[in-house]
Design a protein around this motif. Structure first.
Motif, PDB file in Angstrom:
ATOM      1  N   THR A 111       2.695   6.948  -4.626  1.00  0.00           N
ATOM      2  CA  THR A 111       2.251   5.556  -4.613  1.00  0.00           C
ATOM      3  C   THR A 111       1.376   5.276  -3.391  1.00  0.00           C
ATOM      4  OG1 THR A 111       4.368   4.973  -3.617  1.00  0.00           O
ATOM      5  CG2 THR A 111       4.138   4.601  -5.964  1.00  0.00           C
ATOM      6  N   LEU A 120      -2.518   4.100  -3.368  1.00  0.00           N
ATOM      7  CA  LEU A 120      -2.982   2.956  -2.581  1.00  0.00           C
ATOM      8  C   LEU A 120      -3.995   3.360  -1.501  1.00  0.00           C
ATOM      9  CD1 LEU A 120       0.435   1.146  -2.127  1.00  0.00           C
ATOM     10  CD2 LEU A 120      -1.575   0.191  -3.300  1.00  0.00           C
ATOM     11  N   TRP A 146      -3.182   4.742   1.313  1.00  0.00           N
ATOM     12  CA  TRP A 146      -2.584   4.508   2.627  1.00  0.00           C
ATOM     13  C   TRP A 146      -2.433   5.867   3.296  1.00  0.00           C
ATOM     14  CZ3 TRP A 146       1.995   0.569   1.823  1.00  0.00           C
ATOM     15  CH2 TRP A 146       1.485  -0.631   1.320  1.00  0.00           C
ATOM     16  N   ARG A 179       2.953  -4.110   2.923  1.00  0.00           N
ATOM     17  CA  ARG A 179       1.525  -4.390   2.946  1.00  0.00           C
ATOM     18  C   ARG A 179       0.898  -3.701   4.155  1.00  0.00           C
ATOM     19  NH1 ARG A 179       3.620  -9.345   1.429  1.00  0.00           N
ATOM     20  NH2 ARG A 179       2.618 -10.292  -0.362  1.00  0.00           N
ATOM     21  N   ALA A 227       3.224   0.130  -7.056  1.00  0.00           N
ATOM     22  CA  ALA A 227       2.060  -0.089  -6.198  1.00  0.00           C
ATOM     23  C   ALA A 227       1.016  -0.863  -6.983  1.00  0.00           C
ATOM     24  CB  ALA A 227       1.490   1.248  -5.737  1.00  0.00           C
ATOM     25  N   ASP A 228       0.699  -2.049  -6.503  1.00  0.00           N
ATOM     26  CA  ASP A 228      -0.350  -2.869  -7.109  1.00  0.00           C
ATOM     27  C   ASP A 228      -1.658  -2.485  -6.428  1.00  0.00           C
ATOM     28  OD1 ASP A 228      -2.173  -4.836  -7.854  1.00  0.00           O
ATOM     29  OD2 ASP A 228      -0.659  -6.423  -7.862  1.00  0.00           O
ATOM     30  N   LEU A 229      -2.482  -1.745  -7.142  1.00  0.00           N
ATOM     31  CA  LEU A 229      -3.701  -1.196  -6.561  1.00  0.00           C
ATOM     32  C   LEU A 229      -4.771  -2.254  -6.320  1.00  0.00           C
ATOM     33  CD1 LEU A 229      -3.904   2.089  -8.675  1.00  0.00           C
ATOM     34  CD2 LEU A 229      -2.683   1.662  -6.536  1.00  0.00           C
ATOM     35  N   ASP A 262      -3.220  -4.184  -3.110  1.00  0.00           N
ATOM     36  CA  ASP A 262      -2.919  -3.281  -2.006  1.00  0.00           C
ATOM     37  C   ASP A 262      -1.521  -3.530  -1.431  1.00  0.00           C
ATOM     38  OD1 ASP A 262      -3.749  -1.056  -0.501  1.00  0.00           O
ATOM     39  OD2 ASP A 262      -4.284  -2.333   1.202  1.00  0.00           O
ATOM     40  N   ALA A 304       2.869  -2.501  -2.025  1.00  0.00           N
ATOM     41  CA  ALA A 304       3.890  -1.666  -2.666  1.00  0.00           C
ATOM     42  C   ALA A 304       5.167  -2.503  -2.725  1.00  0.00           C
ATOM     43  CB  ALA A 304       4.126  -0.385  -1.890  1.00  0.00           C
TER      44      ALA A 304
END
Length: 169
Positions: A77, A81, A83, A101, A138-140, A143, A145
């Protein structure tokens, strides 16, 4: 419409040498029927509500295990994202979830090996203990999780769609 009770014969036809253009002894039409036939669309026996109007957007989900120090074992995830190690992360949420975030400045960061470690306060608030499983969504597009304990996921499934989980009477 397709008849779900109809019996279908899946056996291969006996090879024949009558079809000269076919090197294996029988043609596609013999095996699958006429190639100029149009397949009927399959009907889906249920509809997902609002699937076209998904307000979440691009979503990447994974399940993970939490270790003794709050580290989440899944990195897919975070990779989705984009990250990276050392990136600053903030945590908030409530007793049902932890929301992570990326921020400019924070006390917490993505670990040097690319793992996310949940702060003790967040784990305790959600009753996440070592060895517990959680869902990371994870909401892409936003941004973020969202980390959900499995009992919360089970409660959401039960409330949204109880039929499969109910015992037959």
């Amino acid at each position: 419409m397709l008849d779900p009770t109809a019996q279908t014969d899946y056996s291969l036809p006996a090879p024949s040498s009558a079809s000269g253009s076919d090197s294996i002894g029988f043609g596609f039409d013999q095996l699958y029927g006429s190639s100029n036939r149009v397949a009927e669309p399959l009907e889906i026996p249920f509809a997902f509500p609002g699937i076209a109007d998904n307000p979440i957007g691009a979503l990447h989900c994974a399940t993970t295990t939490i270790d003794d120090h709050g580290r989440l074992s899944d990195r897919s995830t975070l990779k989705a994202l984009k990250w990276t190690a050392g990136q600053n992360v903030s945590f908030d949420g409530d007793h049902r979830m932890v929301i992570a975030r990326c921020v400019r400045q924070s006390r917490w960061t993505v670990g040097r090996n690319g793992y996310l470690r949940l702060p003790a306060a967040s784990r305790h608030r959600c009753n996440l203990n070592p060895g517990d499983r959680a869902l990371i969504a994870a909401d892409l597009t936003r941004d973020i999780a969202v980390i959900l304990p499995i009992p919360v996921v089970a409660a959401a499934l039960w409330n949204y769609l109880p039929e499969p989980w109910q015992r037959a009477s």
